[in-house]
Design an enzyme around this catalytic site. Structure first.
Site, PDB file in Angstrom:
ATOM      1  N   GLU A  86       0.826  -1.212   0.000  1.00  0.00           N
ATOM      2  CA  GLU A  86       0.000   0.000   0.000  1.00  0.00           C
ATOM      3  C   GLU A  86       0.856   1.257   0.000  1.00  0.00           C
ATOM      4  O   GLU A  86       1.670   1.446   0.904  1.00  0.00           O
ATOM      5  CB  GLU A  86      -0.909   0.022   1.237  1.00  0.00           C
ATOM      6  CG  GLU A  86      -1.794   1.264   1.316  1.00  0.00           C
ATOM      7  CD  GLU A  86      -2.568   1.360   2.621  1.00  0.00           C
ATOM      8  OE1 GLU A  86      -3.600   2.042   2.644  1.00  0.00           O
ATOM      9  OE2 GLU A  86      -2.130   0.751   3.626  1.00  0.00           O
ATOM     10  N   ASP A 137      -5.629   2.922  -1.409  1.00  0.00           N
ATOM     11  CA  ASP A 137      -6.319   3.754  -0.419  1.00  0.00           C
ATOM     12  C   ASP A 137      -6.519   5.137  -1.021  1.00  0.00           C
ATOM     13  O   ASP A 137      -5.564   5.865  -1.275  1.00  0.00           O
ATOM     14  CB  ASP A 137      -5.484   3.822   0.860  1.00  0.00           C
ATOM     15  CG  ASP A 137      -6.229   4.466   2.011  1.00  0.00           C
ATOM     16  OD1 ASP A 137      -6.854   5.534   1.793  1.00  0.00           O
ATOM     17  OD2 ASP A 137      -6.181   3.933   3.130  1.00  0.00           O
ATOM     18  N   GLN A 190      -9.477   1.197   0.038  1.00  0.00           N
ATOM     19  CA  GLN A 190      -9.847   1.775   1.332  1.00  0.00           C
ATOM     20  C   GLN A 190     -10.229   3.239   1.122  1.00  0.00           C
ATOM     21  O   GLN A 190      -9.741   3.889   0.179  1.00  0.00           O
ATOM     22  CB  GLN A 190      -8.706   1.661   2.341  1.00  0.00           C
ATOM     23  CG  GLN A 190      -8.467   0.227   2.806  1.00  0.00           C
ATOM     24  CD  GLN A 190      -7.312   0.094   3.771  1.00  0.00           C
ATOM     25  OE1 GLN A 190      -6.302   0.792   3.658  1.00  0.00           O
ATOM     26  NE2 GLN A 190      -7.427  -0.814   4.728  1.00  0.00           N
ATOM     27  N   GLU A 229     -11.765   2.758   6.372  1.00  0.00           N
ATOM     28  CA  GLU A 229     -10.660   2.959   7.311  1.00  0.00           C
ATOM     29  C   GLU A 229     -10.585   4.432   7.693  1.00  0.00           C
ATOM     30  O   GLU A 229      -9.688   5.160   7.274  1.00  0.00           O
ATOM     31  CB  GLU A 229      -9.337   2.489   6.692  1.00  0.00           C
ATOM     32  CG  GLU A 229      -8.218   2.394   7.721  1.00  0.00           C
ATOM     33  CD  GLU A 229      -6.875   2.059   7.102  1.00  0.00           C
ATOM     34  OE1 GLU A 229      -6.106   1.327   7.744  1.00  0.00           O
ATOM     35  OE2 GLU A 229      -6.583   2.530   5.983  1.00  0.00           O
TER      36      GLU A 229
END
Length: 270
Positions: free
Chosen positions: A143, A178, A206, A246
């Protein structure tokens, strides 16, 4: 519509951790993720998932000494044995929880570290982890993370992450995309979804609002539009993964804070 998973490390913090499974299920979540489960017996976690009809969709491998500021050790030369032991533990939890994805944090480069040596260490550790995970039927995720939250973090952009995945070449190594981190570091989020999701290298999304990392209906990102983009591209390329929620509820750790902030999800579902 994407499937949404509650991140139990950030959501429902008004409850003790083991009670967050029930709270997430009561609010309609069918999937959960969390950062580090290792303080809890795996049998207890598995029981909570089963009792509340939840699927574990993601967990993180051990990050090193988190309290001392470490944010992963996969790219740190000399820590290979520790990394391998931690990843083996993550595989044990993933097996017991029937979790298909393990996120490996790259790490913050120590002062004076050689970036080239760290890069090579990262590649070797990911090659090893990918092989171990493949034998267990799991995927390994990397990530890109913004350097405002994690100053000095090795992996910072989508292009870097996808280049790493291509360099390693393991079919079960994927990118954890993300949108919060992407907006802070790069912007142009919708274009990057359209560019990278069809490649087959995106394993998980996310979301969180920018800049405060609160609910996705607060801040500068247009999440109704971006989730529509994920819907559209997913339908075209056959992606059927999860979107992890998240974020930190804007009302903080008070009773009902998470539930009261789920209006964005109710509007999406309704």
């Amino acid at each position: 519509m994407p499937r949404f998973a509650a991140n139990l490390s950030l959501l429902y913090n008004e409850h003790p951790f083991l009670d967050r499974f029930a709270a997430a299920a009561a609010d309609g979540f069918t999937g959960v993720e969390f950062l580090f489960p290792y303080a809890f017996a795996v049998k207890e976690l598995a029981a909570r998932l089963q009792t509340h009809g939840l699927q574990q969709v993601l967990l993180n491998a051990p990050p090193g000494d988190w309290d001392a500021g470490e944010r992963g050790i996969a790219a740190l030369p000399g820590r290979e044995a520790e990394f391998q032991a931690g990843f083996a533990r993550a595989l044990e939890y993933a097996h017991a929880l029937d979790c298909p994805r393990i996120h490996v944090l790259a790490g913050v480069l120590p002062p004076g570290a050689d970036p080239a040596a760290c890069h090579e260490t990262y590649l070797r550790n990911l090659q090893w982890a990918g092989a171990q995970a493949a034998s267990a039927g799991r995927a390994v995720l990397v990530e890109p993370i913004n350097t405002r939250d994690f100053p000095g973090y090795l992996l910072q952009t989508q292009a870097q992450a996808h280049a790493i995945v291509q360099a390693v070449g393991a079919p079960n190594l994927q990118v954890q995309f993300d949108l919060y981190h992407c907006q802070i570091m790069e912007g142009d989020v919708a274009t990057k979804i359209r560019e990278y999701l069809p490649t087959g290298r995106v394993g998980h999304f996310q979301i969180a609002g920018v800049p405060g990392r609160h609910e996705p209906d607060v801040g500068e990102l247009n999440y109704p539009y971006l989730l529509d983009v994920i819907d559209e591209v997913s339908a075209a390329c056959g992606w059927d993964g999860w979107v992890g929620c998240e974020y930190r509820p804007r009302r903080g750790v008070v009773p009902g804070a998470t539930r009261e902030g789920l209006g964005w999800l109710q509007r999406r579902s309704g």
